[in-house]
Design a protein around this motif. Structure first.
Motif, PDB file in Angstrom:
ATOM      1  N   ALA A   1      40.674  49.604  34.822  1.00 17.90           N
ATOM      2  CA  ALA A   1      40.788  50.655  35.838  1.00 17.90           C
ATOM      3  C   ALA A   1      39.680  51.684  35.678  1.00 17.90           C
ATOM      4  N   GLU A   2      39.323  51.990  34.434  1.00 18.28           N
ATOM      5  CA  GLU A   2      38.274  52.985  34.217  1.00 18.28           C
ATOM      6  C   GLU A   2      36.937  52.504  34.774  1.00 18.28           C
ATOM      7  N   ILE A   3      36.626  51.240  34.591  1.00 16.91           N
ATOM      8  CA  ILE A   3      35.392  50.690  35.147  1.00 16.91           C
ATOM      9  C   ILE A   3      35.410  50.783  36.674  1.00 16.91           C
ATOM     10  N   ARG A   4      36.528  50.385  37.270  1.00 12.18           N
ATOM     11  CA  ARG A   4      36.618  50.336  38.735  1.00 12.18           C
ATOM     12  C   ARG A   4      36.629  51.736  39.343  1.00 12.18           C
ATOM     13  N   LEU A   5      37.399  52.645  38.765  1.00  7.78           N
ATOM     14  CA  LEU A   5      37.595  53.954  39.382  1.00  7.78           C
ATOM     15  C   LEU A   5      36.426  54.899  39.152  1.00  7.78           C
ATOM     16  N   ASN A   6      35.666  54.684  38.080  1.00 10.33           N
ATOM     17  CA  ASN A   6      34.527  55.562  37.818  1.00 10.33           C
ATOM     18  C   ASN A   6      33.270  55.154  38.571  1.00 10.33           C
ATOM     19  N   ALA A   7      33.288  53.942  39.154  1.00  9.15           N
ATOM     20  CA  ALA A   7      32.095  53.472  39.857  1.00  9.15           C
ATOM     21  C   ALA A   7      31.629  54.428  40.958  1.00  9.15           C
ATOM     22  N   PRO A   8      32.530  55.011  41.779  1.00  7.74           N
ATOM     23  CA  PRO A   8      32.042  55.926  42.820  1.00  7.74           C
ATOM     24  C   PRO A   8      31.423  57.207  42.272  1.00  7.74           C
ATOM     25  N   PHE A   9      31.821  57.606  41.075  1.00  2.73           N
ATOM     26  CA  PHE A   9      31.330  58.863  40.510  1.00  2.73           C
ATOM     27  C   PHE A   9      30.101  58.657  39.624  1.00  2.73           C
ATOM     28  N   ALA A  10      30.116  57.601  38.830  1.00  2.10           N
ATOM     29  CA  ALA A  10      29.063  57.414  37.820  1.00  2.10           C
ATOM     30  C   ALA A  10      28.727  55.939  37.660  1.00  2.10           C
ATOM     31  N   GLY A  11      28.455  55.287  38.779  1.00  2.92           N
ATOM     32  CA  GLY A  11      28.151  53.866  38.755  1.00  2.92           C
ATOM     33  C   GLY A  11      27.039  53.468  37.805  1.00  2.92           C
ATOM     34  N   PRO A  12      25.944  54.258  37.683  1.00  8.49           N
ATOM     35  CA  PRO A  12      24.864  53.864  36.779  1.00  8.49           C
ATOM     36  C   PRO A  12      25.268  53.819  35.302  1.00  8.49           C
ATOM     37  N   ILE A  13      26.379  54.430  34.950  1.00  7.91           N
ATOM     38  CA  ILE A  13      26.780  54.497  33.542  1.00  7.91           C
ATOM     39  C   ILE A  13      27.699  53.344  33.164  1.00  7.91           C
ATOM     40  N   TYR A  14      28.670  53.038  34.012  1.00 10.28           N
ATOM     41  CA  TYR A  14      29.733  52.102  33.628  1.00 10.28           C
ATOM     42  C   TYR A  14      29.294  50.653  33.805  1.00 10.28           C
TER      43      TYR A  14
END
Length: 557
Positions: A84-97
């Motif tokens: 979930a952390e990978i999926r949900l953080n993509a809109p905010f910090a896609g270059p990191i995850y």
């Protein structure tokens, strides 16, 4: 409690969890565990997770803990959280995850590998979120601590946050929509009171909470704003937000601000009003003594969204966020015997002091209505932006609102056709400004209206609003020599595009057709000569005539 099998189960489970945590920590602290060069490994601990900085990557694992609001005791729960952390953080910090890794036993040693394309049966003992490592010095918290957080960073954060809110899934719409309870006034009430209760019970914080009247103020505001809060949900302002937007979770990334580590374990904490998401960062900036940055962030966010109606509950959300951070600091302090307990308690006190300050502002709002009056090129837009940052006023710009083509959308910078500047169009624009200013004043904030106000009818409409709401009003008369006005207008026409379409012909028409301030208006006017260097606008001495007038009319307070 009797010594039953059930009562013995809890400490046994805790011992198992501690042994597991020691095994995982030892493994991830060894460079040989990783499938790439790890170098010197750095550990970062929070109350629910551990992060290991190894080589080019950072790995985050969830602790096998159960705090009620989050339960990571089971291995499958930790896997779901990582994914979930990978999926949900993509809109905010896609270059990191990047992806999810698995920690498995290889003989008597532990190894870490990506789950993508994994084959073969191995004994997996834990899971980790793999992220691209960034320079820890670029965290907003560290930049601020070293005096390196700048206004460009604040503007980038406002832009990123507004964009993420604009594109986020909305409650009640589409397959990602949550249950009706999420984002409701009833749930917010439960969350606020749940944060209050342990602070009231803890002898280290109880006195500060009681003295500030936080429970009484929160309960009163929650009741008063219930209809507003549920209306916001109905109107689409409860969205899939970040949920944990403090200074430790934002990093400077080139010219951008990336917001990482969003809430992934709780829909109740993630599906919230966008104003509640914004409130977290505003609160944290103020708690760290950077009120001017908080004022700038709020005004830049409103410029990007036009969401002035959200201000009604902003102070309540700020109090809630401060209570949550105070509670987290208290939990981290633990026993008074801990070496850092006193420092942690000091952090909690700082957040409680901010909550108390906001509670007083909710009980005793004292907003002003300030009208910016002046010709194009008078410097009122640049000056009013600086004043908003210094004072905490909410700036409402005619240029921006004229070019906001739909609600919650950023204003266009493209030139508008002549039809946008007819008498009827201008009257309609000023009525929209009145509606926004009403929202600002009713929320208890000072409204700073950046418009020319060259027509007496438009000034009269705002004067009537001030009388209706029983708010004091002043006219800020920005003026400069005509030659300087022309110079600025011409320079703007040849510079980067901004929200104003005013050129030399517009200035000439204004000079010929403006209605002068009458005797009664002059009594409510503060004259401000803008024929100075732009940097002067950001210094309090230049605003001394205005501040002195406001203090005098406020009774010297």
């Amino acid at each position: 409690m009797s010594d039953t099998p059930i009562s013995r189960h809890v400490p046994n489970r805790q011992r198992v969890a501690r042994r597991h945590s020691r095994l995982v920590d030892a493994a991830l602290s060894r460079a040989s565990t990783y499938a790439h060069p790890a170098g010197r490994i750095v550990r970062i601990e929070t109350h629910i997770s551990m992060v290991y900085l190894a080589g080019r990557y950072a790995y985050k694992i969830m602790k096998p803990v159960d705090f009620g609001f989050v339960n990571f005791v089971r291995l499958d729960a930790r896997l779901r959280c990582c994914e979930a952390e990978i999926r949900l953080n993509a809109p905010f910090a896609g270059p990191i995850y990047r992806d999810t890794g698995e920690l498995f036993l290889d003989g008597r040693r532990c190894r870490l590998r990506s789950r993508r394309g994994v084959r073969g049966n191995v004994k997996v003992i834990d899971y980790a979120v793999r992220m691209r490592r960034f320079d820890q010095r670029l965290l907003f918290s560290n930049l601020l601590a070293h005096g390196e957080l700048g206004t460009d960073d604040i503007d980038a954060a406002a832009t990123s946050l507004a964009a993420s809110h604009r594109h986020a899934h909305r409650a009640g719409r589409g397959p990602m929509a949550p249950a009706a309870r999420l984002g409701s006034a009833a749930l917010l009430r439960e969350q606020v009171l749940a944060a209050l209760a342990p602070l009231e019970a803890d002898p280290r914080t109880a006195h500060a909470v009681t003295r500030a009247g936080l429970r009484e103020t929160c309960e009163c505001e929650l009741a008063r704003l219930a209809q507003h809060l549920d209306g916001r949900r109905t109107n689409g302002f409860v969205r899939a937000c970040h949920g944990d937007l403090h200074l430790d979770n934002i990093v400077r990334y080139g010219r951008h601000a990336l917001m990482f580590d969003c809430i992934e374990f709780s829909d109740e904490l993630r599906w919230i009003d966008v104003t509640c998401d914004l409130a977290f960062l505003l609160m944290d900036l103020r708690a760290h003594g950077r009120s001017a940055y908080a004022h700038r962030l709020l005004n830049r966010y409103l410029e990007a969204t036009g969401d002035f109606a959200g201000l009604a509950a902003l102070r309540l959300h700020i109090v809630y966020r401060a209570l949550v951070r105070a509670l987290v600091a208290t939990l981290k302090a633990g026993s008074p015997a801990r070496s850092d307990a006193q420092a942690r308690a000091g952090v909690a006190s700082r957040y409680l002091a901010l909550a108390a300050s906001e509670a007083r502002a909710m009980r005793e709002p004292a907003p002003w209505l300030l009208l910016c009056h002046g010709f194009s090129g008078s410097g009122k837009s640049v000056a009013s932006r600086a004043l908003a940052e210094l004072s905490g006023a909410i700036r409402v710009s005619s240029d921006l609102e004229r070019k906001r083509l739909e609600p919650f959308a950023p204003p266009s910078l493209e030139a508008l056709p002549p039809s946008a500047y007819t008498h009827a169009a201008l009257d309609a624009l000023y009525e929209r400004l009145v509606a926004h200013v009403r929202d600002v004043l009713n929320a208890g904030y000072t409204a700073l209206v950046d418009a020319t106000f060259l027509k007496a009818t438009h000034r009269a409409r705002f004067a009537a609003l001030a009388r209706e709401l029983n708010r004091p009003m002043l006219i800020l008369n920005f003026h400069a020599p005509q030659a300087r006005l022309a110079e600025r207008v011409n320079a703007r026409a040849h510079g980067p595009r901004d929200a104003s379409d005013a050129g030399a012909d517009v200035l000439a028409a204004q000079l010929a057709q403006a209605d002068p301030l009458d005797a009664r208006e002059r009594q409510r006017t503060v004259d401000l000569n803008t024929d100075v260097e732009i940097a002067a606008f950001s210094r309090e001495p230049w605003w001394a005539p205005l501040f002195a007038r406001m203090r005098a009319e406020d009774g010297g307070n």
